[in-house]
Motif scaffolding. Structure first.
Motif, mmCIF file in Angstrom:
data_model
loop_
_atom_site.group_PDB
_atom_site.id
_atom_site.type_symbol
_atom_site.label_atom_id
_atom_site.label_comp_id
_atom_site.label_asym_id
_atom_site.label_seq_id
_atom_site.Cartn_x
_atom_site.Cartn_y
_atom_site.Cartn_z
ATOM 1 N N ALA A 71 0.851 -1.190 0.000
ATOM 2 C CA ALA A 71 0.000 0.000 0.000
ATOM 3 C C ALA A 71 0.877 1.227 0.000
ATOM 4 N N VAL A 72 0.678 2.013 -0.989
ATOM 5 C CA VAL A 72 1.386 3.285 -1.016
ATOM 6 C C VAL A 72 0.421 4.351 -0.552
ATOM 7 N N MET A 73 0.722 4.943 0.547
ATOM 8 C CA MET A 73 -0.222 5.884 1.136
ATOM 9 C C MET A 73 -0.209 7.203 0.402
ATOM 10 N N LYS A 74 -1.365 7.614 0.043
ATOM 11 C CA LYS A 74 -1.460 8.932 -0.573
ATOM 12 C C LYS A 74 -1.431 9.977 0.523
ATOM 13 N N PRO A 75 -1.085 11.186 0.206
ATOM 14 C CA PRO A 75 -0.978 12.227 1.238
ATOM 15 C C PRO A 75 -2.270 12.427 2.019
ATOM 16 N N GLU A 76 -3.431 12.322 1.348
ATOM 17 C CA GLU A 76 -4.657 12.542 2.122
ATOM 18 C C GLU A 76 -4.912 11.353 3.036
ATOM 19 N N MET A 77 -5.617 11.594 4.159
ATOM 20 C CA MET A 77 -5.851 10.555 5.156
ATOM 21 C C MET A 77 -6.819 9.503 4.631
ATOM 22 N N LYS A 78 -6.482 8.279 4.886
ATOM 23 C CA LYS A 78 -7.421 7.192 4.551
ATOM 24 C C LYS A 78 -8.439 7.129 5.671
ATOM 25 N N SER A 79 -9.643 6.759 5.338
ATOM 26 C CA SER A 79 -10.625 6.666 6.410
ATOM 27 C C SER A 79 -10.683 5.243 6.940
ATOM 28 N N PHE A 80 -10.847 5.177 8.224
ATOM 29 C CA PHE A 80 -10.875 3.884 8.902
ATOM 30 C C PHE A 80 -12.178 3.706 9.628
ATOM 31 N N ILE A 81 -12.490 2.470 9.860
ATOM 32 C CA ILE A 81 -13.678 2.163 10.650
ATOM 33 C C ILE A 81 -13.219 1.375 11.866
ATOM 34 N N TRP A 82 -13.771 1.711 13.011
ATOM 35 C CA TRP A 82 -13.403 1.037 14.244
ATOM 36 C C TRP A 82 -14.352 -0.119 14.494
ATOM 37 N N LEU A 83 -13.760 -1.259 14.803
ATOM 38 C CA LEU A 83 -14.576 -2.441 15.076
ATOM 39 C C LEU A 83 -14.234 -2.974 16.459
ATOM 40 N N GLU A 84 -15.243 -3.481 17.143
ATOM 41 C CA GLU A 84 -15.005 -4.050 18.464
ATOM 42 C C GLU A 84 -15.438 -5.501 18.473
ATOM 43 N N THR A 85 -14.512 -6.347 18.847
ATOM 44 C CA THR A 85 -14.840 -7.777 18.920
ATOM 45 C C THR A 85 -15.456 -8.095 20.283
ATOM 46 N N PRO A 86 -16.125 -9.239 20.425
ATOM 47 C CA PRO A 86 -16.836 -9.552 21.678
ATOM 48 C C PRO A 86 -15.949 -9.542 22.919
ATOM 49 N N ASP A 87 -14.633 -9.736 22.727
ATOM 50 C CA ASP A 87 -13.786 -9.746 23.916
ATOM 51 C C ASP A 87 -13.406 -8.341 24.376
ATOM 52 N N GLY A 88 -13.916 -7.362 23.693
ATOM 53 C CA GLY A 88 -13.702 -5.989 24.138
ATOM 54 C C GLY A 88 -12.630 -5.243 23.386
ATOM 55 N N SER A 89 -11.784 -5.939 22.671
ATOM 56 C CA SER A 89 -10.677 -5.238 22.016
ATOM 57 C C SER A 89 -11.167 -4.581 20.724
ATOM 58 N N THR A 90 -10.562 -3.444 20.427
ATOM 59 C CA THR A 90 -10.978 -2.720 19.228
ATOM 60 C C THR A 90 -9.825 -2.664 18.240
ATOM 61 N N GLN A 91 -10.173 -2.515 16.994
ATOM 62 C CA GLN A 91 -9.137 -2.297 15.996
ATOM 63 C C GLN A 91 -9.723 -1.449 14.884
ATOM 64 N N GLN A 92 -8.840 -0.776 14.170
ATOM 65 C CA GLN A 92 -9.348 0.000 13.054
ATOM 66 C C GLN A 92 -8.979 -0.668 11.735
ATOM 67 N N VAL A 93 -9.930 -0.576 10.832
ATOM 68 C CA VAL A 93 -9.805 -1.263 9.562
ATOM 69 C C VAL A 93 -10.103 -0.247 8.463
ATOM 70 N N GLU A 94 -9.413 -0.421 7.333
ATOM 71 C CA GLU A 94 -9.674 0.512 6.233
ATOM 72 C C GLU A 94 -11.135 0.465 5.827
ATOM 73 N N GLU A 95 -11.629 1.615 5.450
ATOM 74 C CA GLU A 95 -13.064 1.716 5.187
ATOM 75 C C GLU A 95 -13.524 0.760 4.089
ATOM 76 N N GLU A 96 -12.809 0.750 2.969
ATOM 77 C CA GLU A 96 -13.311 -0.070 1.859
ATOM 78 C C GLU A 96 -13.286 -1.550 2.195
ATOM 79 N N VAL A 97 -12.344 -1.958 3.030
ATOM 80 C CA VAL A 97 -12.293 -3.371 3.405
ATOM 81 C C VAL A 97 -13.466 -3.722 4.309
ATOM 82 N N ALA A 98 -13.684 -2.867 5.307
ATOM 83 C CA ALA A 98 -14.758 -3.171 6.251
ATOM 84 C C ALA A 98 -16.137 -3.079 5.600
ATOM 85 N N MET A 99 -16.271 -2.132 4.680
ATOM 86 C CA MET A 99 -17.588 -1.957 4.055
ATOM 87 C C MET A 99 -17.938 -3.103 3.118
#
Lengths: 399, 428
Positions: A71-99
């Motif tokens: 992944a070559v990051m473009k200067p503008e910020m990529k948008s992420f989506i935050w997901l929380e699994t049942p054990d309580g931990s959260t992680q952020q995932v790229e928007e297009e992947v999560a959607m």
């Protein structure tokens, strides 16, 4: 996102090292060029799968790079989506992947959640972190639009090589996220595992309990009917069989006798009524039975009826009934039974809830009618039966 | 010995729809077998929505098999059947049984029906099924009585139709076709054409057509294609019809695969009809009949896939094709045998300008292959990829071929040949 894929190349020996060097140089340049903090690197770098020596001068070399994405990051910020699994931990995932997952997509669009850590989208129970990781890998590959069908198929085939435990968890997780293509893929893999094996092998693979008895296994599958009347009848029969067993073991003769009486009439009426698929007789019989329990000794009459009718329809009842009935004659109670009305009692049995009061009254009326008709046939039989059983019966009755 | 520490039964805890989805992916007999696995699986198979019956492992004979299908249909609890398949090639089920089963499937709102039985009788309910989207009927060669098609055929959702009829398609197949307003894909196989009946295809929604004639008498008939939205055309079998293309304006890909051509004029007419295609896949024998007439021009043709066969030589047509397609970009030649390559007088235009990919597949390293490659390499200006794939050649033959290719002069400096042998790949 820049995706670099190299299928296979053939090189002369002295070029191999050059090529590898070039590849790593490329990778490092790209990562340095990225302005953002995160850079996703090649997941699986070059694997030299096959090195063969044909002649002294040329070597065939297979370089296969799969599942790699830089992944070559473009200067503008990529948008992420935050997901929380049942054990309580959260992680952020790229928007297009999560959607790519319909469930997440819906959550984001409808509730607006997932924009920050505190408002992370709560994933369903079945999606634990490892399963989520697998699902995101799948989404990450497939959401790229430019892939050919062949590429997708190759990826899928490699992706699905998991052990049964992981496969089941993955199916479960994909189903809860409504990711239909992945559910199809895993289902097909599981189907392939079930298809060719013997039952013992299947039980072994999936750790299924072997909880069917031998006879159950051989028993042909019955058509479990949905007709409520048939279900009702079956329940009644089951109950009666249970009670019969209880009576056999019970030492209290009187109670036994009473119950025998009730049951016999019920059975009788049941048998007679079951021919026209009408369970009304059944229901009314049940009511009668309860009422008789409350009434004291108003049952002798019924006993005689039973006797008479039993003589008519001995095949319907088991021999044990007959023997018990002969013990309990008493003519005086017949009329009492027939004459009495049966108020609707609060049902003991669960299924009586299905009856509405109007129907109950109608049933009661029908039963009375029928009993009266029975009574008219009865008188000629009474003397014989009464005399035979009376000797044995009279003494306990007075108690 | 179990290596997993936790021997937890995970698959049983999957939701019922997922379990029935899993069981739907296998033939019915395996799905029903799961009923003796454990209590939870006893009735899982009854919710399966794909009823797939086949006789690939014929067991127990016809009676037992019929009872099995009857039993499954009786116990099946699914409200809607998605796929119903009867695929019997060995067992000859009674016509009445098959008809009864199809009727039951229609009653269960079947969406895809795949019937491949030897003796076939179709219930009337099939022809007015509102939910059917895909239908395949293959009665097999033995059924000389073609199933009868009742007059009012109404299949409002049918998109894919795949029929194989023994003969006289007008009585059955065409009636069926006319009753499908949204038909998109049609495959018609006429196993034996014995008359000169005209086949008229007048379907505005059709996107794919496959027309194959396996055997026919020595009478030519007319095939009229009025299919403005057709994108893919596959014609094959025996060419014994005159094709009249009224409207094939959307044609993208055409595949011509005849093993026998009665008259070469018909072939030229056909080629004229498909001259607007962007991609042609050709595997037609033309040995006995030399093509007198020149090929029509193919102004849009970009991909040509030319297949030869063991019994005919395909080489003569290639230069003609190259001449007629000035826009050709990809050329793929497969399995051409040993004969001779006749070099054309003038270099085809496409070679000079557009030809980018050249592939020689299943090559045997014959002399004509080398000659052809010599011609190609000598004239193609700017090839991007030249691939030669060899199959079933001995090592030394491969090396010899490779060496000969190395010697050939190349017009372009950057030309590289990817040589794929049975065991190795090289670039030369």
């Amino acid at each position: 996102m820049v995706y670099i894929e190299i299928n296979y190349f053939t090189f002369f020996r002295h070029k191999v090292r050059w090529f590898l060097g070039f590849l790593f140089l490329l990778a490092s340049r790209l990562s340095r060029g990225a302005r953002c903090d995160e850079t996703l690197f090649v997941k699986k770098t070059c694997t030299i799968a096959n090195v063969e020596c044909n002649t002294r001068r040329c070597i065939s070399l297979w370089l296969i790079i799969v599942e790699g994405s830089m992944a070559v990051m473009k200067p503008e910020m990529k948008s992420f989506i935050w997901l929380e699994t049942p054990d309580g931990s959260t992680q952020q995932v790229e928007e297009e992947v999560a959607m790519f997952c319909p469930m997440i997509c819906r959550e984001v669009l409808q509730t607006g959640m997932g924009s920050s850590k505190n408002y992370a989208i709560k994933l369903p129970q079945r999606v634990n972190p490892s399963v989520l990781g697998l699902i995101l890998d799948y989404c990450r590959f497939h959401q790229v639009p430019g892939r050919s069908n062949k590429e997708r198929k190759t990826f899928d085939e490699k992706f699905i090589r998991l052990d049964t435990k992981k496969l089941c968890e993955l199916t479960s997780g994909a189903d809860s996220l409504q990711l239909r293509p992945l559910v199809d893929l895993t289902s097909r893999a599981l189907a392939r595992m079930i298809e060719g094996k013997t039952p013992e092998e299947i039980r072994d693979t999936f750790h299924l309990p072997d909880d069917l008895t031998e006879e159950e296994k051989l028993e042909p599958l019955r058509n479990r009917t949905d007709d409520p009347r048939i279900r009702l009848l079956n329940r009644l029969y089951a109950r009666k069989r249970k009670e019969l067993k209880v009576r056999e073991t019970s030492k209290n003769v009187e109670i036994e006798e009473e119950r025998v009486d009730d049951r016999s009439v019920d059975d009788l009426l049941l048998f007679i009524n079951s021919g026209d698929e009408d369970s009304k007789g059944v229901k009314s019989v049940k009511n009668k039975k309860k009422n008789r329990r409350r009434k004291d000794h108003s049952k002798d009459s019924s006993l005689n009826i039973q006797n008479g009718c039993h003589k008519k329809e001995t095949d319907s009842l088991s021999s044990s009934h007959n023997s018990e009935i002969e013990d309990v004659p008493s003519p005086s109670k017949i009329s009492k039974l027939l004459g009495s009305t049966f108020p609707s009692n609060p049902p003991e049995l669960d299924f009586d809830d299905e009856l509405d009061p109007a129907m109950k009254e109608e049933l009661d009326r029908e039963v009375e009618d029928f009993a009266r008709r029975l009574n008219s046939v009865w008188p000629e039989r009474v003397p014989g039966i009464i005399s035979s059983g009376q000797d044995r019966r009279i003494a306990p009755r007075n108690g | 010995m179990s290596s997993t520490i936790e021997n937890v039964d995970r698959v049983s805890s999957l939701p019922e729809e997922v379990v029935s989805h899993i069981l739907s992916q296998m033939p019915m007999k395996f799905a029903v077998r799961t009923s003796i696995l454990s209590k939870r699986w006893r009735y899982s198979w009854t919710l399966v929505h794909n009823l797939d019956f086949d006789d690939f492992h014929p067991v127990y004979g016809l009676d037992c098999f019929s009872k099995f299908v009857d039993g499954v249909l009786e116990l099946c609890k699914t409200p809607e059947v998605i796929l119903f398949r009867l695929c019997f090639s060995e067992i000859w089920v009674r016509r009445s049984s098959a008809s009864k089963w199809i009727n039951e499937a229609v009653r269960l709102n079947v969406r895809e029906l795949d019937i491949q039985v030897i003796l076939l009788e179709l219930p009337i309910s099939l022809f007015t099924c509102k939910t059917l989207t895909k239908l395949r009927l293959d009665c097999g060669v033995f059924d000389l009585d073609v199933w009868n098609c009742p007059s009012p055929v109404a299949l409002p959702c049918l998109k894919t139709l795949d029929i194989a009829v023994s003969r006289e398609p007008s009585a059955s197949a065409f009636k069926l076709i006319h009753g499908c307003p949204v038909l998109e894909s049609l495959s018609l196989q006429v196993l034996w054409r014995n008359d000169e009946e005209e086949y008229n295809f007048n379907i505005p929604t059709l996107k794919r057509l496959r027309l194959i004639t396996m055997k026919c008498v020595s009478v030519i008939n007319k095939v009229v294609l009025n299919l403005p939205n057709l994108e893919y055309l596959f014609v094959g079998g025996i060419l014994c019809s005159l094709f009249v293309m009224v409207d094939l304006s959307s044609l993208v890909k055409a595949r011509v695969s005849y093993f026998e051509v009665r008259f070469s004029d018909m072939l030229v007419e056909l080629l004229k009809g498909i001259s607007g295609a962007k991609s042609i896949s050709w595997s037609t024998s033309t040995t006995d009949i030399p093509l007198d007439a020149p090929l029509p021009k193919f102004p849009n043709l970009k991909h040509l896939d030319y297949k030869g066969g063991r019994f005919w030589s395909g080489w003569p047509l290639i230069p003609q094709f190259l001449e007629s397609s000035s826009e050709l970009e990809d050329l793929r030649i497969e399995e051409l045998d040993e004969s001779c390559w006749i070099e054309p007088q003038s270099v085809p235009t496409c070679m000079l300008t557009n030809l980018k990919t050249i592939e020689l597949a299943k090559c045997k390293g014959n002399k004509c292959d080398v000659q052809f490659m010599e011609f190609v390499l000598g004239n193609v200006e700017d090839p991007k990829t030249v691939t030669i794939t060899c199959e079933r050649l001995r090592q030394n033959e491969e090396m010899r071929f490779c060496a000969e290719l190395l010697k050939l002069p190349r017009a372009s400096r950057h030309c590289e040949i990817h040589f794929v042998g049975t065991r190795s790949r090289t670039i030369i």
